[in-house]
Design a protein around this motif. Structure first.
Motif, short mmCIF file in Angstrom:
data_model
loop_
_atom_site.label_atom_id
_atom_site.label_comp_id
_atom_site.label_asym_id
_atom_site.label_seq_id
_atom_site.Cartn_x
_atom_site.Cartn_y
_atom_site.Cartn_z
N VAL A 160 0.85 -1.19 0.00
CA VAL A 160 0.00 0.00 0.00
C VAL A 160 0.89 1.24 0.00
N ILE A 161 0.59 2.17 -0.88
CA ILE A 161 1.27 3.47 -0.93
C ILE A 161 0.22 4.55 -0.71
N ILE A 162 0.45 5.40 0.30
CA ILE A 162 -0.49 6.48 0.61
C ILE A 162 -0.12 7.71 -0.21
N MET A 163 -1.14 8.32 -0.81
CA MET A 163 -0.95 9.52 -1.62
C MET A 163 -2.01 10.54 -1.23
N ARG A 164 -1.75 11.80 -1.59
CA ARG A 164 -2.72 12.86 -1.35
C ARG A 164 -3.42 13.21 -2.65
N SER A 165 -4.64 13.67 -2.52
CA SER A 165 -5.45 13.92 -3.71
C SER A 165 -5.03 15.18 -4.45
N ASP A 166 -4.53 16.21 -3.73
CA ASP A 166 -4.27 17.50 -4.36
C ASP A 166 -2.92 17.55 -5.07
N ASP A 167 -1.90 16.94 -4.47
CA ASP A 167 -0.58 16.94 -5.10
C ASP A 167 0.00 15.54 -4.99
N ILE A 168 -0.38 14.71 -5.93
CA ILE A 168 -0.03 13.29 -5.85
C ILE A 168 1.48 13.09 -5.93
N ASN A 169 2.18 13.94 -6.65
CA ASN A 169 3.61 13.74 -6.87
C ASN A 169 4.48 14.45 -5.84
N GLU A 170 3.88 15.13 -4.87
CA GLU A 170 4.66 15.87 -3.88
C GLU A 170 4.46 15.25 -2.50
N ARG A 171 5.54 15.22 -1.72
CA ARG A 171 5.48 14.70 -0.36
C ARG A 171 5.76 15.78 0.68
N GLY A 172 5.94 17.03 0.25
CA GLY A 172 6.26 18.11 1.18
C GLY A 172 5.03 18.69 1.85
N TRP A 173 5.21 19.90 2.39
CA TRP A 173 4.16 20.57 3.16
C TRP A 173 3.03 21.00 2.24
N MET A 174 1.79 20.72 2.66
CA MET A 174 0.61 21.18 1.94
C MET A 174 -0.35 21.76 2.96
N LYS A 175 -0.73 23.01 2.78
CA LYS A 175 -1.62 23.68 3.73
C LYS A 175 -2.96 22.99 3.77
N GLN A 176 -3.49 22.85 4.97
CA GLN A 176 -4.74 22.14 5.20
C GLN A 176 -5.79 23.12 5.70
N GLY A 177 -6.94 23.11 5.08
CA GLY A 177 -8.02 23.96 5.54
C GLY A 177 -8.61 23.46 6.85
N ALA A 178 -9.02 24.39 7.69
CA ALA A 178 -9.60 24.04 8.99
C ALA A 178 -10.61 25.10 9.38
N PRO A 179 -11.65 24.72 10.11
CA PRO A 179 -12.63 25.72 10.56
C PRO A 179 -12.01 26.64 11.61
N GLU A 180 -12.63 27.78 11.82
CA GLU A 180 -12.14 28.72 12.82
C GLU A 180 -12.39 28.16 14.21
N MET A 181 -11.32 28.01 14.98
CA MET A 181 -11.40 27.43 16.31
C MET A 181 -10.86 28.43 17.33
N THR A 182 -11.44 28.42 18.51
CA THR A 182 -11.04 29.33 19.58
C THR A 182 -10.74 28.53 20.84
N SER A 183 -9.87 29.09 21.67
CA SER A 183 -9.51 28.48 22.94
C SER A 183 -9.14 29.59 23.91
N LYS A 184 -9.43 29.37 25.20
CA LYS A 184 -9.12 30.38 26.20
C LYS A 184 -7.63 30.48 26.48
N GLU A 185 -6.89 29.44 26.18
CA GLU A 185 -5.45 29.43 26.49
C GLU A 185 -4.59 29.47 25.24
N TRP A 186 -5.12 29.06 24.09
CA TRP A 186 -4.29 28.91 22.90
C TRP A 186 -4.87 29.66 21.72
N GLU A 187 -3.98 30.05 20.81
CA GLU A 187 -4.36 30.59 19.51
C GLU A 187 -3.87 29.62 18.44
#
Length: 505
Positions: free
Chosen positions: A207-234
């Motif tokens: 089994v070889i794991i690949m990503r859908s957006d950049d199949i030929n790249e193994r480096g950093w890819m920004k990931q979307g995330a919802p807006e989250m809040t915390s009393k201690e962390w940003e």
């Protein structure tokens, strides 16, 4: 009259376009083109129009213990993975962990589950039981706990379905507590990088794991995330990288097996307001409280001692309060270093007062011894004279010159020990005179006499004068020292390298 011919032509063209689209779609699932072998889904002797019949036929000789054959020839199967982050919460500094809710989407092609989409076009997808078909078994690494309170090795499969082309899709939801290695060097101005790795139980030979957006790249890819809040962390950046883990296994003759991973990284920055208000500011106030003791009269022993001891005890309490929220670590942090150094400053304030109090006691004992000796000598001289003879004051010290006599009388009036005449040995009190003093005063006079014999009379008197004014020098010295240290710590705490620099590239 109404001419229907244009409508017939348009309907014919539309039918032709739809037919061409159907042929194109069917050609994508051509088993002779995509799959080296196909299952019973293309068996023309079977009637697979009903869903239960079709699923039963597809799984008749299916072996879920074997990975599906590669659609593009011999080799491992490619699994395309993507992540959907729902929430991150419960970040625990002491436990070095965090809670996360993330949904993982995995898709791959299994030629054994292909069916003829042209014959059974009314059914494009089938919902399979995950326990009956092969899956890459993607598990989250570093799990601590789940909502059920038990450690889990994999998430909960929400959906598992396949289409006529053999494309299998699995949706897995992970909700649990996972480990995160915290770097607390810059606490409370620190930034952390937490990672969560998803790994297949099959080695990359299968089994070889690949990503859908950049199949030929193994480096950093920004990931979307919802807006989250915390009393201690940003929350900062979210992203994924592709990695691998090598493990030695004895099951295959001590071969080294490599397992592919998709790793989620995210940056969190601590809000330092609570630490500043609850720990740092009270520490500075306590140092100022201890520092004001330099303006209190040294003779007020309970007041001076109370200021220093109270500040030290409260600082110990603050340090204990800070350590409660930290794990047991063997490295220093900004906060613990700051509390420790301020506590050392307060201890030095106490040591300074102990030295000053001892020196003032020595001066008082020397003065008392000198007074006792003068009184004894005066009584002896007066006893040797007739009762009706008055000895002038100028003859009480016949061995002194007029200048030294003036100094002697001035020293007596100010309560300081007399300074012997230049070139003359200091007059030390005898044992008989020391008997008139208390035990503590006798010890101090003897100790200072030892210092006097080592340094000499003039050096000893100078040292005594400096130490008696120790409070005056300490006011300037400790203030400059603390302000310098505070400036250095603020500069260090406010110019830390961002944690985004530690993210993989």
């Amino acid at each position: 009259f109404f001419d229907p011919m244009p409508f017939y032509v348009a309907a014919t063209l539309l039918t032709l376009v739809l037919a061409l689209c159907g042929v194109a779609e069917a050609s994508e699932c051509d088993p002779t083109f995509l799959c080296p072998q196909v299952g019973p889904g293309y068996d023309v002797t079977l009637d697979l129009s009903a869903r239960p019949t079709r699923m039963e036929a597809l799984l008749r000789d299916y072996d879920k213990g074997l990975p599906p054959p590669n659609s593009f020839g011999a080799g491992p199967v490619f699994v395309i993975v993507s992540l959907d982050i729902r929430n991150v919460y419960g970040i625990d500094t002491k436990g070095e962990s965090f809670w996360i809710e993330v949904v993982l989407f995995a898709s791959w092609q299994d030629c054994r589950l292909v069916w003829d989409g042209t014959r059974y076009s009314e059914t494009q997808h089938l919902m399979f039981d995950p326990d009956l078909v092969w899956s890459p078994k993607l598990t989250a690494q570093g799990v601590r706990a789940t909502l059920e309170g038990k450690a889990a090795t994999e998430g909960k499969t929400i959906h598992y379905f396949g289409d006529s082309c053999g494309m299998q899709s699995q949706v897995i939801k992970y909700t649990g507590k996972y480990a995160c290695a915290f770097d607390l060097t810059d606490l409370p101005f620190d930034e952390q990088v937490c990672s969560l790795a998803f790994e297949s139980m099959w080695p990359n030979t299968s089994v070889i794991i690949m990503r859908s957006d950049d199949i030929n790249e193994r480096g950093w890819m920004k990931q979307g995330a919802p807006e989250m809040t915390s009393k201690e962390w940003e929350f900062g950046e979210f992203g994924t990288t592709l990695g691998s883990r090598t493990d030695a296994s004895t099951a295959f003759g001590k071969r080294y097996l490599t397992f592919d991973q998709i790793i989620l990284h995210f940056v969190i920055s601590r809000r330092s307001y609570w630490y500043t208000i609850s720990l740092i500011v009270p520490t500075i106030v306590l140092w100022l409280t201890s520092y004001t003791g330099f303006w209190v009269d040294p003779s007020v022993v309970p007041g001076r001692i109370a200021l220093n001891i109270t500040a030290i005890l409260v600082l110990i309490n603050i340090a204990s309060r800070a350590n409660v929220s930290l794990p047991i670590i063997s490295t220093s942090t900004w906060l613990t270093n700051f509390l420790l150094i301020v506590m050392v400053f307060c201890c030095l304030h106490l040591v300074e007062y102990v030295i000053l109090h001892y020196v003032l006691g020595v001066r008082k004992a020397r003065t008392a011894a000198a007074d006792a000796k003068k009184k004894a000598e005066a009584e002896a001289d007066q006893a040797s004279q007739p009762d009706n003879v008055q000895i002038p004051a100028s003859f009480q010290y016949p061995h002194l010159s007029s200048i030294t006599y003036t100094r002697q009388r001035s020293a007596e009036s100010s309560g300081l020990p007399a300074t012997p005449e230049s070139g003359q040995a200091p007059v030390e009190p005898s044992e008989k005179h020391l008997e008139l003093l208390s035990k503590k005063q006798q010890d101090k006079v003897k100790h200072w006499a030892l210092v006097n014999s080592c340094l000499g009379t003039q050096n000893t008197d100078r040292l005594l004068g400096v130490l008696c004014n120790l409070d005056m020098y300490s006011r300037v010295f400790f203030l400059l020292l603390f302000l310098t240290y505070l400036t250095i710590m603020i500069v260090i705490g406010g110019n830390q390298a961002p944690a985004s620099g530690r993210l993989p590239k």
